[in-house]
Design a protein around this motif. Structure first.
Motif, PDB file in Angstrom:
ATOM      1  N   ALA A 215     -11.708  -0.350  12.882  1.00 35.32           N
ATOM      2  CA  ALA A 215     -11.177   0.990  13.037  1.00 35.32           C
ATOM      3  C   ALA A 215     -11.733   2.087  13.652  1.00 35.32           C
ATOM      4  N   PHE A 216     -12.390   1.877  12.851  1.00 38.20           N
ATOM      5  CA  PHE A 216     -13.291   3.056  13.637  1.00 38.20           C
ATOM      6  C   PHE A 216     -14.528   2.853  14.427  1.00 38.20           C
ATOM      7  N   LEU A 217     -14.737   1.369  14.558  1.00 37.87           N
ATOM      8  CA  LEU A 217     -15.911   1.055  15.547  1.00 37.87           C
ATOM      9  C   LEU A 217     -14.800   1.166  17.453  1.00 37.87           C
TER      10      LEU A 217
ATOM     11  N   GLU B  53      -8.635  -6.416  18.366  1.00 43.82           N
ATOM     12  CA  GLU B  53      -7.584  -6.416  17.858  1.00 43.82           C
ATOM     13  C   GLU B  53      -7.568  -5.063  17.630  1.00 43.82           C
ATOM     14  N   ALA B  54      -8.187  -3.956  17.960  1.00 41.64           N
ATOM     15  CA  ALA B  54      -8.323  -2.867  16.892  1.00 41.64           C
ATOM     16  C   ALA B  54      -8.789  -2.090  18.598  1.00 41.64           C
ATOM     17  N   PHE B  55      -8.615  -2.284  19.061  1.00 38.26           N
ATOM     18  CA  PHE B  55      -8.384  -1.858  20.038  1.00 38.26           C
ATOM     19  C   PHE B  55      -7.800  -1.265  20.746  1.00 38.26           C
ATOM     20  N   PRO B  56      -7.197  -0.080  21.242  1.00 41.09           N
ATOM     21  CA  PRO B  56      -5.655   0.469  21.663  1.00 41.09           C
ATOM     22  C   PRO B  56      -5.470  -0.322  22.811  1.00 41.09           C
ATOM     23  N   PRO B  57      -4.090  -1.056  22.895  1.00 39.31           N
ATOM     24  CA  PRO B  57      -3.917  -2.024  23.625  1.00 39.31           C
ATOM     25  C   PRO B  57      -4.101  -1.301  24.958  1.00 39.31           C
ATOM     26  N   SER B  58      -4.263  -0.871  25.482  1.00 36.18           N
ATOM     27  CA  SER B  58      -4.987   0.142  26.811  1.00 36.18           C
ATOM     28  C   SER B  58      -6.092  -0.225  27.092  1.00 36.18           C
ATOM     29  N   ALA B  59      -6.779  -0.054  26.284  1.00 36.53           N
ATOM     30  CA  ALA B  59      -8.218  -0.372  26.258  1.00 36.53           C
ATOM     31  C   ALA B  59      -8.349  -1.737  26.185  1.00 36.53           C
ATOM     32  N   ARG B  60      -7.958  -2.946  25.453  1.00 38.77           N
ATOM     33  CA  ARG B  60      -7.440  -4.396  26.052  1.00 38.77           C
ATOM     34  C   ARG B  60      -7.858  -4.500  27.683  1.00 38.77           C
ATOM     35  N   ALA B  61      -6.379  -3.279  27.743  1.00 38.52           N
ATOM     36  CA  ALA B  61      -6.290  -4.100  29.440  1.00 38.52           C
ATOM     37  C   ALA B  61      -6.774  -3.612  30.422  1.00 38.52           C
ATOM     38  N   TRP B  62      -7.616  -3.301  29.805  1.00 39.75           N
ATOM     39  CA  TRP B  62      -8.978  -2.337  31.270  1.00 39.75           C
ATOM     40  C   TRP B  62      -9.569  -2.101  31.009  1.00 39.75           C
TER      41      TRP B  62
ATOM     42  N   ASP C 208     -23.496  -4.181   7.138  1.00 43.63           N
ATOM     43  CA  ASP C 208     -23.543  -5.914   5.744  1.00 43.63           C
ATOM     44  C   ASP C 208     -22.492  -6.414   5.543  1.00 43.63           C
ATOM     45  N   HIS C 209     -22.755  -7.760   5.977  1.00 40.44           N
ATOM     46  CA  HIS C 209     -21.766  -8.797   6.057  1.00 40.44           C
ATOM     47  C   HIS C 209     -21.643 -10.073   4.946  1.00 40.44           C
ATOM     48  N   HIS C 210     -22.695  -9.645   4.172  1.00 35.11           N
ATOM     49  CA  HIS C 210     -22.920 -10.634   3.115  1.00 35.11           C
ATOM     50  C   HIS C 210     -21.750 -11.228   2.361  1.00 35.11           C
ATOM     51  N   ASP C 211     -20.325 -10.115   1.757  1.00 35.99           N
ATOM     52  CA  ASP C 211     -19.493 -10.317   1.958  1.00 35.99           C
ATOM     53  C   ASP C 211     -18.980 -10.275   2.816  1.00 35.99           C
ATOM     54  N   PRO C 212     -18.227 -11.092   3.378  1.00 33.83           N
ATOM     55  CA  PRO C 212     -17.301 -11.069   5.094  1.00 33.83           C
ATOM     56  C   PRO C 212     -15.853 -10.530   4.587  1.00 33.83           C
ATOM     57  N   GLN C 213     -15.222 -10.498   3.380  1.00 37.76           N
ATOM     58  CA  GLN C 213     -14.306  -9.082   3.367  1.00 37.76           C
ATOM     59  C   GLN C 213     -14.726  -8.351   2.450  1.00 37.76           C
ATOM     60  N   TRP C 214     -15.703  -7.413   2.821  1.00 35.67           N
ATOM     61  CA  TRP C 214     -16.203  -6.264   2.185  1.00 35.67           C
ATOM     62  C   TRP C 214     -17.459  -5.722   3.053  1.00 35.67           C
ATOM     63  N   PRO C 215     -16.977  -6.160   4.317  1.00 35.75           N
ATOM     64  CA  PRO C 215     -17.805  -5.353   5.687  1.00 35.75           C
ATOM     65  C   PRO C 215     -18.554  -4.108   5.159  1.00 35.75           C
ATOM     66  N   VAL C 216     -19.638  -3.718   5.822  1.00 36.78           N
ATOM     67  CA  VAL C 216     -20.085  -2.332   5.495  1.00 36.78           C
ATOM     68  C   VAL C 216     -21.286  -1.488   6.758  1.00 36.78           C
ATOM     69  N   ILE C 217     -20.527  -0.611   7.285  1.00 31.02           N
ATOM     70  CA  ILE C 217     -21.727   0.114   8.394  1.00 31.02           C
ATOM     71  C   ILE C 217     -22.916   0.326   7.468  1.00 31.02           C
TER      72      ILE C 217
ATOM     73  N   ALA D  41     -22.655   7.534  17.727  1.00 28.19           N
ATOM     74  CA  ALA D  41     -21.700   8.255  16.947  1.00 28.19           C
ATOM     75  C   ALA D  41     -22.866   8.761  16.213  1.00 28.19           C
ATOM     76  N   ASP D  42     -22.279  10.499  15.900  1.00 26.13           N
ATOM     77  CA  ASP D  42     -22.643  10.803  14.412  1.00 26.13           C
ATOM     78  C   ASP D  42     -22.596  10.243  13.608  1.00 26.13           C
ATOM     79  N   ARG D  43     -24.330  10.349  12.831  1.00 34.40           N
ATOM     80  CA  ARG D  43     -23.745   9.775  11.203  1.00 34.40           C
ATOM     81  C   ARG D  43     -23.140  10.426   9.941  1.00 34.40           C
ATOM     82  N   GLU D  44     -22.439  12.156  10.616  1.00 34.27           N
ATOM     83  CA  GLU D  44     -21.455  12.500   9.618  1.00 34.27           C
ATOM     84  C   GLU D  44     -20.510  12.008   9.938  1.00 34.27           C
ATOM     85  N   ARG D  45     -19.812  11.226  10.569  1.00 32.18           N
ATOM     86  CA  ARG D  45     -18.401  10.576  11.023  1.00 32.18           C
ATOM     87  C   ARG D  45     -18.837   9.185   9.770  1.00 32.18           C
TER      88      ARG D  45
END
Ligand code: SAM
Length: 325
Positions: free
Chosen positions: A10-12, A43-52, A105-114, A122-126
């Motif tokens: 969702a963040f990406l 899937e996380a992109f809004p439908p409008s973004a997915r469409a075009w 970091d995708h060592h644990d696929p259930q717990w990905p971390v940027i 994106a500014d790092r503060e975000r």
């Protein structure tokens, strides 16, 4: 609680949607993880973004699992292309990471971390606070079980920093507080110890280990410490400095809270080369804790390096707060 993968995608999507039309290319990870991650990201992109607005989200995998010949290395970067690299077990030191604008970091696929987002996206503060906490939160409960026998090394390190009785000693990025008992014994009943850490789960583990009996535990960011100027006699920082987005700004903040002549001890209970090997990496020439890099970094932040040891079984750098001229 939302799934971690959802928080990350969702963040990406939020960051990337305004930049569309865009092609996002995901690589790295283990056993088809890139394709699965790419599908969740789409899937996380809004439908409008997915469409075009988003042309495609592809899951690619380098010929050798991304390790030395990632797909990202053979694709040309372009203004309308974003490379996302998943660090996994077989791709821990993946070369593809060099050209990725987003590293996860995708060592644990259930717990990905940027772990990295190009500042143009994106500014790092975000993302820095939430993702650092996510990275350490899952490690907190098992931390002492995994690393508990390092305690004598922490006591030795505190002895090197030589806090004075009556001092205020800070352990910044204290984690589960493994240095706190030794710091408290050194400053004695007339002194005070603060354990500061960004990750609430780490401080909970510190409390569960009874370390709140020898120190006050405070949730705080090393980049903005809730401590007055020149208050501390000793600052202990184990496993912290190389995690800070700007080591130079972090060291300057540590200098702000330390009195002239006070000490900073940067420590790790494993030498740099051994630690890099544990993470499946080789030491590069541009690492923050390399003596050639650290010495001017410390000097620019108000410290004078007085001792530097990088041995198989520990790393330490002791610095003194430079007195005002
Ligand atoms: C590698 S662990 C080391 C923990 C502890 N010092 C030890 O040696 O066991 C790094 C710790 O630094 C904390 N940390 C990372 N970035 C931080 C920041 N900006 N401010 C405060 N703590 C931070 C993490 O939450 C984590 O507990």
């Amino acid at each position: 609680m939302p799934e971690r993968i959802h928080e990350v995608t969702a963040f990406l999507a939020e960051v990337l949607t305004p930049r569309a039309p865009l092609t996002v290319i995901v690589d790295g990870g283990d056993h088809g993880a890139a394709a699965r991650f790419a599908a969740r990201l789409a899937e996380a992109f809004p439908p409008s973004a997915r469409a075009w607005t988003v042309d495609a989200v592809l899951g690619l995998s380098g010929p050798s699992g991304g390790r030395s010949d990632s797909a990202l290395n053979v694709l040309e970067p372009a203004a309308d292309r974003v490379f996302v690299y998943l660090r996994g077990r077989s791709t821990a030191n993946g070369e593809g990471e060099r050209r990725a604008q987003v590293v996860i970091d995708h060592h644990d696929p259930q717990w990905p971390v940027i772990r990295h987002v190009h500042p143009r996206l994106a500014d790092r503060e975000r993302w820095y606070l939430a993702e650092s906490r996510a990275f350490f939160a899952v490690r907190a409960a098992g931390w002492d079980r995994k690393f508990g026998d390092d305690l004598p090394a922490y006591a030795m390190a505190v002895e090197t920093a030589a806090p004075r009785p009556g001092d205020l000693a800070l352990d910044v990025g204290c984690g589960t507080g493994r240095a706190l008992p030794a710091l408290a014994a050194a400053v004695g009943p007339g002194g005070r110890v603060l354990g500061l850490d960004l990750t609430p789960a780490m401080l909970r583990a510190a409390r569960d280990a009874g370390r709140d009996e020898v120190a006050d535990l405070v949730i705080a960011d090393a980049r903005r410490l809730p401590v007055p100027d020149a208050a501390a006699g000793v600052v202990f920082a184990a496993g912290l400095v190389h995690h800070l987005p700007s080591p130079s700004a972090g060291l300057t903040e540590l200098a702000r809270v330390t009195r002239p002549g006070g000490k900073l001890l940067i420590f790790h209970p494993t030498g740099r080369a051994a630690l890099a090997a544990r993470h499946g990496r080789k030491l590069g020439p541009d690492e923050t804790l390399d003596r050639e890099i650290l010495t001017p970094l410390l000097a620019g932040a108000g410290w004078h390096l007085t001792r530097y040891e990088d041995q198989e079984d520990h790393f330490l750098a002791l610095a003194e707060r430079i007195r005002a001229q």
